[in-house]
Design a protein around this motif. Structure first.
Motif, short mmCIF file in Angstrom:
data_model
loop_
_atom_site.label_atom_id
_atom_site.label_comp_id
_atom_site.label_asym_id
_atom_site.label_seq_id
_atom_site.Cartn_x
_atom_site.Cartn_y
_atom_site.Cartn_z
N THR A 90 -20.98 -10.38 -0.97
CA THR A 90 -21.34 -11.26 -2.08
C THR A 90 -20.04 -11.76 -2.70
O THR A 90 -19.00 -11.11 -2.57
N PRO A 91 -20.05 -12.89 -3.37
CA PRO A 91 -18.80 -13.46 -3.89
C PRO A 91 -18.30 -12.81 -5.18
O PRO A 91 -17.72 -13.47 -6.03
N THR A 92 -18.49 -11.51 -5.31
CA THR A 92 -17.94 -10.78 -6.44
C THR A 92 -16.63 -10.15 -5.99
O THR A 92 -16.43 -9.87 -4.81
N ARG A 93 -15.73 -9.92 -6.94
CA ARG A 93 -14.43 -9.32 -6.58
C ARG A 93 -14.61 -7.99 -5.88
O ARG A 93 -13.99 -7.72 -4.85
N ARG A 94 -15.44 -7.12 -6.45
CA ARG A 94 -15.59 -5.78 -5.91
C ARG A 94 -16.13 -5.79 -4.49
O ARG A 94 -15.71 -4.99 -3.65
N ALA A 95 -17.06 -6.68 -4.19
CA ALA A 95 -17.61 -6.76 -2.82
C ALA A 95 -16.58 -7.34 -1.85
O ALA A 95 -16.38 -6.80 -0.76
N MET A 96 -15.94 -8.42 -2.24
CA MET A 96 -14.93 -9.03 -1.37
C MET A 96 -13.77 -8.06 -1.12
O MET A 96 -13.28 -7.96 0.00
N GLU A 97 -13.35 -7.33 -2.17
CA GLU A 97 -12.25 -6.37 -2.02
C GLU A 97 -12.64 -5.18 -1.16
O GLU A 97 -11.78 -4.56 -0.52
N THR A 98 -13.92 -4.84 -1.12
CA THR A 98 -14.38 -3.75 -0.26
C THR A 98 -14.21 -4.11 1.21
O THR A 98 -13.79 -3.28 2.02
N PRO A 108 -15.52 -7.12 -12.09
CA PRO A 108 -14.36 -6.25 -11.96
C PRO A 108 -13.84 -6.12 -10.53
O PRO A 108 -14.58 -6.31 -9.57
N SER A 109 -12.59 -5.78 -10.44
CA SER A 109 -11.97 -5.40 -9.17
C SER A 109 -12.31 -3.96 -8.88
O SER A 109 -12.87 -3.25 -9.72
N LEU A 110 -11.93 -3.51 -7.70
CA LEU A 110 -12.08 -2.11 -7.37
C LEU A 110 -11.09 -1.28 -8.16
O LEU A 110 -10.00 -1.75 -8.48
N THR A 111 -11.46 -0.05 -8.45
CA THR A 111 -10.52 0.88 -9.06
C THR A 111 -9.54 1.34 -7.96
O THR A 111 -9.72 1.01 -6.79
N ALA A 112 -8.55 2.13 -8.34
CA ALA A 112 -7.63 2.68 -7.35
C ALA A 112 -8.40 3.52 -6.32
O ALA A 112 -8.12 3.44 -5.11
N GLU A 113 -9.37 4.28 -6.78
CA GLU A 113 -10.20 5.08 -5.87
C GLU A 113 -10.99 4.16 -4.94
O GLU A 113 -11.10 4.42 -3.73
N ALA A 136 -10.22 1.08 -4.03
CA ALA A 136 -9.29 0.45 -3.09
C ALA A 136 -8.91 1.41 -1.97
O ALA A 136 -8.83 1.03 -0.79
N ALA A 137 -8.68 2.69 -2.32
CA ALA A 137 -8.36 3.70 -1.30
C ALA A 137 -9.55 3.88 -0.35
O ALA A 137 -9.37 4.00 0.87
N ASN A 138 -10.75 3.87 -0.90
CA ASN A 138 -11.94 4.00 -0.05
C ASN A 138 -12.16 2.77 0.82
O ASN A 138 -12.68 2.88 1.93
N ALA A 139 -11.78 1.59 0.33
CA ALA A 139 -11.87 0.38 1.16
C ALA A 139 -10.93 0.51 2.36
O ALA A 139 -11.27 0.08 3.47
#
Length: 165
Positions: A76-84, A48-53, A55-58
């Motif tokens: 790590t090469p996961t969406r959530r980690a890369m998006e953080t 999964p990607s980050l939620t809106a919350e 993304a705001a915290n990133a």
């Protein structure tokens, strides 16, 4: 005679060969701070990607770290980690470097090669071990709902726990 010759050759080779021990991973961080965080709030699904919350915290994380001398971000090469890590990397003008969480030695080598402080984004089951790997006291386990705890592992193994808001 052949056995004696082989034994002498082996003794000579051993005497001429020196083994240089590798420094522990913590020495790679002796002059820099390694910021370690679990990815931020995620959506549902396999990758999964980050939620809106999240993304705001990133974005908030980027604001907290932009003046800390960070020269690289590893995730790590996961969406959530890369998006953080992405907002900080974008602000500072570099790409997020993916790492394999099953190969901590390669991550330590990459951090050792960095010319300044770094951000490492992991997961709830890897962050405590990463903090310890970089010389800090291993924090307690992170639960599935624990987001936003940033560990700053400084020179000498000092650890500061900060909350991303």
């Amino acid at each position: 005679m052949k056995t004696i010759f082989m034994a002498m050759l082996a003794a000579i080779l051993c005497a001429c060969t020196t083994v240089t021990p590798q420094a522990p991973a913590t020495s790679a961080t002796a002059q820099k701070t390694v910021y370690v965080i679990r990815h931020l709030q995620k959506g549902a699904g396999d990758d999964p990607s980050l939620t809106a919350e999240g993304a705001a915290n990133a974005q908030a994380l980027a604001g907290m770290l932009k003046a800390k001398g960070i020269v690289a971000a590893f995730a790590t090469p996961t969406r959530r980690a890369m998006e953080t890590a992405a907002p900080l990397a974008a602000q500072l003008g570099f790409d997020v470097t993916p790492y394999d969480p099953r190969d901590p030695a390669a991550l330590a080598a990459a951090i050792a090669a960095a010319s300044g402080s770094v951000l490492v984004v992991g997961h709830s089951n890897t962050v405590p071990d990463l903090v310890a790997q970089f010389g800090g006291t291993k924090p307690g386990p992170l639960g599935d709902g624990d987001y936003g705890m940033l560990f700053a592992v400084g020179p000498g193994g000092s650890v500061e726990a900060l909350q991303v808001r």
